[in-house]
Write a protein that holds these residues in place. Structure first.
Motif, PDB file in Angstrom:
ATOM      1  N   UNK A 129     -22.069 103.324 -16.597  1.00  0.00           N
ATOM      2  CA  UNK A 129     -21.884 103.019 -18.024  1.00  0.00           C
ATOM      3  C   UNK A 129     -23.085 102.263 -18.570  1.00  0.00           C
ATOM      4  N   UNK A 130     -23.653 101.367 -17.786  1.00  0.00           N
ATOM      5  CA  UNK A 130     -24.852 100.636 -18.220  1.00  0.00           C
ATOM      6  C   UNK A 130     -26.043 101.579 -18.356  1.00  0.00           C
ATOM      7  N   UNK A 131     -26.216 102.480 -17.384  1.00  0.00           N
ATOM      8  CA  UNK A 131     -27.321 103.453 -17.448  1.00  0.00           C
ATOM      9  C   UNK A 131     -27.162 104.370 -18.664  1.00  0.00           C
ATOM     10  N   UNK A 132     -25.940 104.804 -18.928  1.00  0.00           N
ATOM     11  CA  UNK A 132     -25.700 105.736 -20.028  1.00  0.00           C
ATOM     12  C   UNK A 132     -25.716 105.054 -21.387  1.00  0.00           C
ATOM     13  N   UNK A 133     -25.747 103.742 -21.415  1.00  0.00           N
ATOM     14  CA  UNK A 133     -25.901 103.047 -22.694  1.00  0.00           C
ATOM     15  C   UNK A 133     -27.313 103.245 -23.226  1.00  0.00           C
ATOM     16  N   UNK A 134     -28.262 103.504 -22.326  1.00  0.00           N
ATOM     17  CA  UNK A 134     -29.672 103.651 -22.698  1.00  0.00           C
ATOM     18  C   UNK A 134     -30.131 105.091 -22.803  1.00  0.00           C
ATOM     19  N   UNK A 135     -29.419 106.013 -22.138  1.00  0.00           N
ATOM     20  CA  UNK A 135     -29.885 107.406 -22.098  1.00  0.00           C
ATOM     21  C   UNK A 135     -28.718 108.351 -21.793  1.00  0.00           C
ATOM     22  N   UNK A 136     -28.907 109.632 -22.066  1.00  0.00           N
ATOM     23  CA  UNK A 136     -27.852 110.613 -21.757  1.00  0.00           C
ATOM     24  C   UNK A 136     -27.633 110.727 -20.244  1.00  0.00           C
ATOM     25  N   UNK A 137     -26.475 111.179 -19.866  1.00  0.00           N
ATOM     26  CA  UNK A 137     -26.132 111.361 -18.462  1.00  0.00           C
ATOM     27  C   UNK A 137     -27.148 112.254 -17.754  1.00  0.00           C
ATOM     28  N   UNK A 138     -27.611 113.292 -18.420  1.00  0.00           N
ATOM     29  CA  UNK A 138     -28.566 114.221 -17.819  1.00  0.00           C
ATOM     30  C   UNK A 138     -29.873 113.535 -17.423  1.00  0.00           C
ATOM     31  N   UNK A 139     -30.189 112.406 -18.052  1.00  0.00           N
ATOM     32  CA  UNK A 139     -31.427 111.682 -17.748  1.00  0.00           C
ATOM     33  C   UNK A 139     -31.240 110.571 -16.720  1.00  0.00           C
ATOM     34  N   UNK A 140     -30.021 110.378 -16.247  1.00  0.00           N
ATOM     35  CA  UNK A 140     -29.738 109.334 -15.259  1.00  0.00           C
ATOM     36  C   UNK A 140     -29.942 109.930 -13.869  1.00  0.00           C
ATOM     37  N   UNK A 141     -30.629 109.209 -13.014  1.00  0.00           N
ATOM     38  CA  UNK A 141     -30.813 109.672 -11.639  1.00  0.00           C
ATOM     39  C   UNK A 141     -29.919 108.879 -10.700  1.00  0.00           C
ATOM     40  N   UNK A 142     -29.593 109.491  -9.582  1.00  0.00           N
ATOM     41  CA  UNK A 142     -28.798 108.797  -8.570  1.00  0.00           C
ATOM     42  C   UNK A 142     -29.582 107.581  -8.070  1.00  0.00           C
ATOM     43  N   UNK A 143     -30.895 107.730  -7.925  1.00  0.00           N
ATOM     44  CA  UNK A 143     -31.722 106.617  -7.441  1.00  0.00           C
ATOM     45  C   UNK A 143     -31.612 105.406  -8.369  1.00  0.00           C
ATOM     46  N   UNK A 144     -31.732 105.629  -9.676  1.00  0.00           N
ATOM     47  CA  UNK A 144     -31.631 104.518 -10.635  1.00  0.00           C
ATOM     48  C   UNK A 144     -30.226 103.925 -10.623  1.00  0.00           C
ATOM     49  N   UNK A 145     -29.252 104.779 -10.503  1.00  0.00           N
ATOM     50  CA  UNK A 145     -27.868 104.327 -10.508  1.00  0.00           C
ATOM     51  C   UNK A 145     -27.559 103.435  -9.302  1.00  0.00           C
ATOM     52  N   UNK A 146     -27.935 103.896  -8.106  1.00  0.00           N
ATOM     53  CA  UNK A 146     -27.615 103.104  -6.913  1.00  0.00           C
ATOM     54  C   UNK A 146     -28.417 101.798  -6.890  1.00  0.00           C
ATOM     55  N   UNK A 147     -29.619 101.837  -7.437  1.00  0.00           N
ATOM     56  CA  UNK A 147     -30.414 100.605  -7.550  1.00  0.00           C
ATOM     57  C   UNK A 147     -29.685  99.604  -8.433  1.00  0.00           C
ATOM     58  N   UNK A 148     -29.213 100.056  -9.576  1.00  0.00           N
ATOM     59  CA  UNK A 148     -28.494  99.177 -10.502  1.00  0.00           C
ATOM     60  C   UNK A 148     -27.189  98.665  -9.887  1.00  0.00           C
ATOM     61  N   UNK A 149     -26.497  99.537  -9.141  1.00  0.00           N
ATOM     62  CA  UNK A 149     -25.222  99.156  -8.530  1.00  0.00           C
ATOM     63  C   UNK A 149     -25.413  98.299  -7.275  1.00  0.00           C
ATOM     64  N   UNK A 150     -26.613  98.339  -6.709  1.00  0.00           N
ATOM     65  CA  UNK A 150     -26.860  97.565  -5.492  1.00  0.00           C
ATOM     66  C   UNK A 150     -26.210  98.174  -4.262  1.00  0.00           C
TER      67      UNK A 150
END
Length: 188
Positions: free
Chosen positions: A22-43
């Motif tokens: 949800x934090x990643x998608x606040x800044x960009x569309x789902x299609x632009x979110x990567x698993x790498x960025x997501x797992x980094x943010x989630x820790x």
């Protein structure tokens, strides 16, 4: 046969992944979110992500599933005979709360009410409507439940995609009136 209680660690991990998405998608569309960025943010590690979810869309549907539960509850937040002029306050609150993640909901709920979130919404709303109608002894529970679920999912999706122009208060009133009238339509 004993029931194994859910693992609280797994629940916490899924919650972290949902929050990160949800934090990643606040800044960009789902299609632009990567698993790498997501797992980094989630820790968490990449393997942990795939242990819980098949892909980003599966995580997104899970993260947005609360909106489905809220919609179903909001539409059934009344007792007695529903007044088409007075929607339940929970329904207006539901439409008001969509704003922060409306782009993500729109990505998962295609115009007309389809898409992965639309399927979940239709299934859950149809089941709840059918149960309520059956308990009330109302005729044609399957038919009306299907119509209610399809109408609500379609209107919600079209509103999110700006195909229906209305404020949250206006769409609340209009969709409530539509659904109450579906319940009252004579079928013979």
């Amino acid at each position: 046969m004993s029931v194994v209680p859910p693992d609280p660690r797994a629940a916490r991990t899924r919650a972290r992944l949902r929050r990160a998405l949800l934090e990643e998608c606040a800044d960009r569309p789902l299609a632009d979110v990567s698993v790498a960025a997501l797992v980094r943010r989630a820790g968490v590690g990449r393997a942990t992500f795939y242990l819980h979810y098949q892909d980003l869309e599966a995580l997104a549907v899970d993260a947005c599933a609360d909106v489905v539960r809220e919609a179903v509850d909001a539409l059934h937040a009344w007792r007695g005979v529903p007044d088409p002029r007075t929607p339940p306050p929970a329904l207006l609150a539901f439409f008001d709360r969509l704003a922060p993640h409306s782009r993500l909901y729109g990505e998962l709920l295609s115009p007309g009410g389809g898409g992965p979130l639309g399927l979940v919404l239709h299934r859950d709303l149809r089941a709840r409507s059918r149960t309520e109608r059956t308990l009330a002894g109302a005729p044609e529970p399957d038919l009306i439940a299907s119509a209610v679920a399809a109408a609500f999912a379609g209107v919600l999706a079209d509103w999110l995609h700006d195909l229906i122009e209305a404020t949250p208060a206006e769409i609340t009133q209009r969709v409530w009136c539509l659904l109450v009238n579906l319940h009252r339509t004579p079928l013979s």
